[in-house]
Motif scaffolding. Sequence first.
Motif, mmCIF file in Angstrom:
data_model
loop_
_atom_site.group_PDB
_atom_site.id
_atom_site.type_symbol
_atom_site.label_atom_id
_atom_site.label_comp_id
_atom_site.label_asym_id
_atom_site.label_seq_id
_atom_site.Cartn_x
_atom_site.Cartn_y
_atom_site.Cartn_z
ATOM 1 N N GLY A 43 0.835 -1.194 0.000
ATOM 2 C CA GLY A 43 0.000 0.000 0.000
ATOM 3 C C GLY A 43 0.865 1.237 0.000
ATOM 4 N N ARG A 44 0.262 2.346 0.393
ATOM 5 C CA ARG A 44 1.017 3.605 0.467
ATOM 6 C C ARG A 44 0.434 4.491 1.552
ATOM 7 N NH1 ARG A 44 -1.001 5.798 -5.364
ATOM 8 N NH2 ARG A 44 -2.007 3.820 -5.561
ATOM 9 N N ASP A 45 1.223 5.456 1.946
ATOM 10 C CA ASP A 45 0.823 6.417 2.972
ATOM 11 C C ASP A 45 0.370 5.737 4.260
ATOM 12 O OD1 ASP A 45 1.356 8.512 1.183
ATOM 13 O OD2 ASP A 45 -0.675 8.411 0.358
ATOM 14 N N GLY A 46 1.028 4.625 4.614
ATOM 15 C CA GLY A 46 0.709 3.934 5.852
ATOM 16 C C GLY A 46 -0.578 3.141 5.826
ATOM 17 N N ARG A 47 -1.183 2.976 4.660
ATOM 18 C CA ARG A 47 -2.447 2.248 4.541
ATOM 19 C C ARG A 47 -2.247 1.000 3.687
ATOM 20 N NH1 ARG A 47 -6.843 3.069 0.770
ATOM 21 N NH2 ARG A 47 -8.635 1.939 1.568
ATOM 22 N N VAL A 48 -2.602 -0.155 4.220
ATOM 23 C CA VAL A 48 -2.487 -1.408 3.480
ATOM 24 C C VAL A 48 -3.658 -1.502 2.506
ATOM 25 C CG1 VAL A 48 -2.449 -3.919 3.639
ATOM 26 C CG2 VAL A 48 -1.277 -2.550 5.372
ATOM 27 N N GLU A 49 -3.333 -1.658 1.222
ATOM 28 C CA GLU A 49 -4.352 -1.738 0.181
ATOM 29 C C GLU A 49 -4.487 -3.143 -0.382
ATOM 30 O OE1 GLU A 49 -2.913 1.200 -2.541
ATOM 31 O OE2 GLU A 49 -3.579 2.863 -1.289
ATOM 32 N N GLN A 50 -3.419 -3.917 -0.321
ATOM 33 C CA GLN A 50 -3.425 -5.293 -0.816
ATOM 34 C C GLN A 50 -2.608 -6.169 0.110
ATOM 35 O OE1 GLN A 50 -1.836 -5.400 -4.772
ATOM 36 N NE2 GLN A 50 -3.552 -4.327 -5.668
ATOM 37 N N LEU A 51 -2.937 -7.431 0.125
ATOM 38 C CA LEU A 51 -2.201 -8.417 0.905
ATOM 39 C C LEU A 51 -1.751 -9.508 -0.058
ATOM 40 C CD1 LEU A 51 -1.431 -9.179 3.820
ATOM 41 C CD2 LEU A 51 -3.537 -10.489 3.915
ATOM 42 N N VAL A 52 -0.436 -9.738 -0.121
ATOM 43 C CA VAL A 52 0.126 -10.759 -1.000
ATOM 44 C C VAL A 52 0.618 -11.910 -0.132
ATOM 45 C CG1 VAL A 52 1.933 -11.287 -2.679
ATOM 46 C CG2 VAL A 52 0.811 -9.071 -2.722
ATOM 47 N N GLY A 53 0.273 -13.121 -0.511
ATOM 48 C CA GLY A 53 0.681 -14.280 0.259
ATOM 49 C C GLY A 53 1.431 -15.286 -0.595
ATOM 50 N N SER A 54 2.366 -15.973 0.033
ATOM 51 C CA SER A 54 3.123 -17.023 -0.626
ATOM 52 C C SER A 54 3.113 -18.254 0.276
ATOM 53 C CB SER A 54 4.568 -16.555 -0.843
ATOM 54 O OG SER A 54 5.363 -17.616 -1.322
ATOM 55 N N LEU A 55 2.822 -19.402 -0.306
ATOM 56 C CA LEU A 55 2.810 -20.671 0.426
ATOM 57 C C LEU A 55 3.825 -21.623 -0.191
ATOM 58 C CD1 LEU A 55 -1.019 -21.328 0.719
ATOM 59 C CD2 LEU A 55 0.498 -20.627 2.550
ATOM 60 N N GLN A 56 4.520 -22.374 0.670
ATOM 61 C CA GLN A 56 5.470 -23.375 0.204
ATOM 62 C C GLN A 56 5.310 -24.620 1.055
ATOM 63 O OE1 GLN A 56 7.782 -23.214 -2.411
ATOM 64 N NE2 GLN A 56 8.012 -25.366 -1.977
ATOM 65 N N LEU A 57 5.007 -25.750 0.433
ATOM 66 C CA LEU A 57 4.911 -27.030 1.143
ATOM 67 C C LEU A 57 6.250 -27.742 1.080
ATOM 68 C CD1 LEU A 57 1.458 -28.223 -0.194
ATOM 69 C CD2 LEU A 57 1.988 -27.553 2.157
ATOM 70 N N ILE A 58 6.690 -28.276 2.235
ATOM 71 C CA ILE A 58 7.998 -28.922 2.321
ATOM 72 C C ILE A 58 7.892 -30.193 3.146
ATOM 73 C CG2 ILE A 58 10.376 -28.684 3.166
ATOM 74 C CD1 ILE A 58 9.954 -25.633 2.925
ATOM 75 N N SER A 59 8.495 -31.266 2.633
ATOM 76 C CA SER A 59 8.652 -32.490 3.410
ATOM 77 C C SER A 59 10.031 -33.047 3.093
ATOM 78 C CB SER A 59 7.574 -33.520 3.071
ATOM 79 O OG SER A 59 7.760 -34.677 3.852
ATOM 80 N N ILE A 60 10.936 -32.935 4.038
ATOM 81 C CA ILE A 60 12.318 -33.354 3.820
ATOM 82 C C ILE A 60 12.454 -34.869 3.840
ATOM 83 C CG2 ILE A 60 14.664 -33.248 4.777
ATOM 84 C CD1 ILE A 60 13.949 -30.403 5.731
#
Length: 125
Positions: A43-60
């Motif tokens: 966002g801008r000016d201290g205001r969140v306008e969008q939320l971006v998310g990233s997911l990663q599945l892991i099994s070692i």
Amino acid sequence: MKEFGLAAAEQCVASGCAIYSVFSTYNSGGHTIDCERLLLPLGRDGRVEQLVGSLQLISITGSFNRETVIRHFEWKTEVSCAIRTYASASLQQSSQSTSEKREAARSQASALEESGGLGAARQDG
């Protein structure tokens, strides 16, 4: 799991901070499956306008089926890690343009020269 996921998203929006978390579960063979999630507020000016998310599945140590792994997380989920990362104050300062930085440096040099500080340094050099 749903409640924690929504709470983290709400916290990300309210605080303007990035949220990193790791959820853990187990596959049918007893091997750990981790889901790493990063939420970034934009966002801008201290205001969140969008939320971006990233997911990663892991099994070692084991494997999982991406289409059915959600059932394991619905069955049993542990939060292994949850971190809120604050934006750096230096990032706000770095938004100053190069010409603004040069002008500020010139002003500081002029003030130093007028006070005799810069001239004295040149004579000693």
